[in-house]
Design an enzyme around this catalytic site. Structure first.
Site, PDB file in Angstrom:
ATOM      1  N   ASN A   9       0.865  -1.182   0.000  1.00 38.31           N
ATOM      2  CA  ASN A   9       0.000   0.000   0.000  1.00 38.31           C
ATOM      3  C   ASN A   9       0.902   1.233   0.000  1.00 38.31           C
ATOM      4  O   ASN A   9       1.542   1.529   1.005  1.00 38.31           O
ATOM      5  CB  ASN A   9      -0.888  -0.018   1.262  1.00 38.31           C
ATOM      6  CG  ASN A   9      -1.684   1.261   1.428  1.00 38.31           C
ATOM      7  OD1 ASN A   9      -1.817   2.060   0.500  1.00 38.31           O
ATOM      8  ND2 ASN A   9      -2.225   1.449   2.627  1.00 38.31           N
ATOM      9  N   TRP A  10       0.948   1.912  -1.144  1.00 32.46           N
ATOM     10  CA  TRP A  10       1.826   3.086  -1.250  1.00 32.46           C
ATOM     11  C   TRP A  10       1.225   4.318  -0.576  1.00 32.46           C
ATOM     12  O   TRP A  10       1.883   5.348  -0.493  1.00 32.46           O
ATOM     13  CB  TRP A  10       2.137   3.373  -2.725  1.00 32.46           C
ATOM     14  CG  TRP A  10       3.268   2.536  -3.265  1.00 32.46           C
ATOM     15  CD1 TRP A  10       3.703   1.332  -2.780  1.00 32.46           C
ATOM     16  CD2 TRP A  10       4.109   2.859  -4.388  1.00 32.46           C
ATOM     17  NE1 TRP A  10       4.762   0.880  -3.531  1.00 32.46           N
ATOM     18  CE2 TRP A  10       5.042   1.797  -4.520  1.00 32.46           C
ATOM     19  CE3 TRP A  10       4.171   3.921  -5.287  1.00 32.46           C
ATOM     20  CZ2 TRP A  10       6.016   1.781  -5.517  1.00 32.46           C
ATOM     21  CZ3 TRP A  10       5.140   3.902  -6.283  1.00 32.46           C
ATOM     22  CH2 TRP A  10       6.061   2.845  -6.389  1.00 32.46           C
ATOM     23  N   LYS A  11      -0.041   4.230  -0.169  1.00 32.78           N
ATOM     24  CA  LYS A  11      -0.718   5.392   0.444  1.00 32.78           C
ATOM     25  C   LYS A  11      -0.536   6.617  -0.454  1.00 32.78           C
ATOM     26  O   LYS A  11      -0.555   6.489  -1.669  1.00 32.78           O
ATOM     27  CB  LYS A  11      -0.191   5.639   1.853  1.00 32.78           C
ATOM     28  CG  LYS A  11      -0.115   4.376   2.697  1.00 32.78           C
ATOM     29  CD  LYS A  11       0.115   4.674   4.147  1.00 32.78           C
ATOM     30  CE  LYS A  11       0.336   3.368   4.889  1.00 32.78           C
ATOM     31  NZ  LYS A  11       0.188   3.520   6.315  1.00 32.78           N
ATOM     32  N   HIS A  93      -9.361   0.966   4.962  1.00 32.91           N
ATOM     33  CA  HIS A  93      -8.080   1.152   5.674  1.00 32.91           C
ATOM     34  C   HIS A  93      -8.320   2.063   6.874  1.00 32.91           C
ATOM     35  O   HIS A  93      -9.137   2.983   6.808  1.00 32.91           O
ATOM     36  CB  HIS A  93      -7.038   1.761   4.731  1.00 32.91           C
ATOM     37  CG  HIS A  93      -5.659   1.725   5.291  1.00 32.91           C
ATOM     38  ND1 HIS A  93      -5.233   2.637   6.237  1.00 32.91           N
ATOM     39  CD2 HIS A  93      -4.617   0.892   5.067  1.00 32.91           C
ATOM     40  CE1 HIS A  93      -3.979   2.343   6.567  1.00 32.91           C
ATOM     41  NE2 HIS A  93      -3.582   1.298   5.865  1.00 32.91           N
ATOM     42  N   GLU A  95      -6.749   4.439   8.000  1.00 36.39           N
ATOM     43  CA  GLU A  95      -6.554   5.869   7.732  1.00 36.39           C
ATOM     44  C   GLU A  95      -7.791   6.468   7.076  1.00 36.39           C
ATOM     45  O   GLU A  95      -8.120   7.639   7.307  1.00 36.39           O
ATOM     46  CB  GLU A  95      -5.293   6.059   6.867  1.00 36.39           C
ATOM     47  CG  GLU A  95      -4.039   5.823   7.701  1.00 36.39           C
ATOM     48  CD  GLU A  95      -2.833   5.316   6.929  1.00 36.39           C
ATOM     49  OE1 GLU A  95      -2.828   5.378   5.685  1.00 36.39           O
ATOM     50  OE2 GLU A  95      -1.882   4.840   7.582  1.00 36.39           O
ATOM     51  N   GLU A 162      -5.270  -5.283  10.591  1.00 38.46           N
ATOM     52  CA  GLU A 162      -4.253  -4.255  10.801  1.00 38.46           C
ATOM     53  C   GLU A 162      -4.543  -3.506  12.105  1.00 38.46           C
ATOM     54  O   GLU A 162      -5.368  -2.577  12.119  1.00 38.46           O
ATOM     55  CB  GLU A 162      -4.277  -3.249   9.643  1.00 38.46           C
ATOM     56  CG  GLU A 162      -3.972  -3.857   8.296  1.00 38.46           C
ATOM     57  CD  GLU A 162      -3.404  -2.804   7.348  1.00 38.46           C
ATOM     58  OE1 GLU A 162      -2.274  -2.990   6.889  1.00 38.46           O
ATOM     59  OE2 GLU A 162      -4.085  -1.802   7.101  1.00 38.46           O
ATOM     60  N   GLY A 168       2.579   1.954  10.714  1.00 35.85           N
ATOM     61  CA  GLY A 168       3.540   3.043  10.576  1.00 35.85           C
ATOM     62  C   GLY A 168       4.254   3.415  11.861  1.00 35.85           C
ATOM     63  O   GLY A 168       4.905   4.456  11.935  1.00 35.85           O
ATOM     64  N   SER A 207       3.533  -2.462  10.279  1.00 35.54           N
ATOM     65  CA  SER A 207       4.985  -2.465  10.515  1.00 35.54           C
ATOM     66  C   SER A 207       5.653  -3.788  10.133  1.00 35.54           C
ATOM     67  O   SER A 207       6.593  -4.219  10.809  1.00 35.54           O
ATOM     68  CB  SER A 207       5.297  -2.089  11.973  1.00 35.54           C
ATOM     69  OG  SER A 207       4.863  -0.750  12.222  1.00 35.54           O
ATOM     70  N   GLY A 228       2.845  -1.224   4.237  1.00 34.51           N
ATOM     71  CA  GLY A 228       2.878   0.188   3.864  1.00 34.51           C
ATOM     72  C   GLY A 228       4.287   0.621   3.520  1.00 34.51           C
ATOM     73  O   GLY A 228       4.782   0.402   2.419  1.00 34.51           O
TER      74      GLY A 228
END
Ligand code: PEP
Length: 250
Positions: A9-11, A93, A95, A162, A168, A207, A228
């Site tokens: 996931n490149w966000k 997600h 976020e 997650e 992160g 992570s 990520g």
């Protein structure tokens, strides 16, 4: 037997220049024995698909709208992701749940639309640190599983556990904590989807790095990872793919 999956996931990271990392990954892993998926920002799906063309690496989106089309400025339809070269889409997600107030009902609606458009959803769920500390982890992920996963989900649907506090942060749950949640989720999927649940892959995310990937992949019912930060560099993501290819990964 579920084929394992390394999903990146490149966000909101990356650029056209960063696609050189994808070219390096393609060159270094021409025939992985696990599935590999990369989800860049929507603007880069076409370009990334050009780089991965002819390789087994799949490309996915990071979100889609619950409606098939219409007056929704700034949003992206599932069919558009597919048209651009995506085969998968990450939904729910943490976020997006936090930044955009996404609810289980909305995520379920998005997943229904994605499936109808021919995309494979990667539906994310996980508890906050406060919820874990309060002993609510299984109740939270059970509620999210029931609410976010649509009845139209089938064996192709992917679930990513997650923990919010692990994303992160460099912190990860213990292997026992991961095993407990994955066993619980597998049980929930079996209850609801019967035989199809055996094909539904359960990813761990939060992570994951080359240094811890091997241990995490040996946990029962961990069918791969949603990654990520470490998916941005070919060397790191490649090392995670190699760990997933190891025979003692589940
Ligand atoms: C993620 O964004 O889904 C994620 C797991 O991030 P990271 O690997 O950077 O913790």
């Amino acid at each position: 037997m579920r084929r394992r999956l390394a999903a990146g996931n490149w966000k909101m990271n990356g650029s056209r220049a960063a696609l050189a990392e994808v070219a390096a990954l393609v060159a270094a892993h021409p025939a992985p024995t696990c599935d590999v998926l990369l989800c860049p920002p929507a603007t880069h799906i076409v370009w990334m698909s050009e780089v991965t063309s002819g390789s087994p690496i799949d490309v996915g989106g990071q979100d889609c709208h619950p409606n098939a089309s219409g007056a929704h400025t700034g949003d992206i339809a599932a069919a558009m992701l597919k048209d651009a070269g995506a085969s998968h889409v990450i939904l729910g997600h943490s976020e997006r749940r936090a930044d955009h107030g996404e609810t289980d009902d909305l995520i379920r609606a998005k997943a229904e639309t994605a499936i109808a458009a021919g995309l494979t959803p990667v539906i994310c769920l996980g508890e906050t640190l406060a919820q874990r500390d309060a002993g609510e982890t299984l109740a939270v992920v059970g509620r999210q599983l029931a609410g976010s996963v649509p009845d139209s989900a089938g064996a192709r649907t992917i679930i990513a556990y997650e923990p919010v506090w692990a994303i992160g942060t460099g912190r990860t749950p213990t292997l026992e904590q991961i095993a407990e949640v994955h066993a619980f989720l597998r049980g929930g999927l079996r209850q609801r989807f019967g035989a199809a649940a055996e094909g539904m892959r359960l990813l761990y995310g939060g992570s994951v790095k080359p240094e811890n990937a091997g241990q995490i992949f040996a946990v029962p019912d961990v069918d791969g990872a949603l990654v990520g930060g470490a998916s941005l560099k070919a060397a790191d993501f490649g090392a995670i793919i190699t760990a997933l290819e190891a025979p003692d990964a589940t």
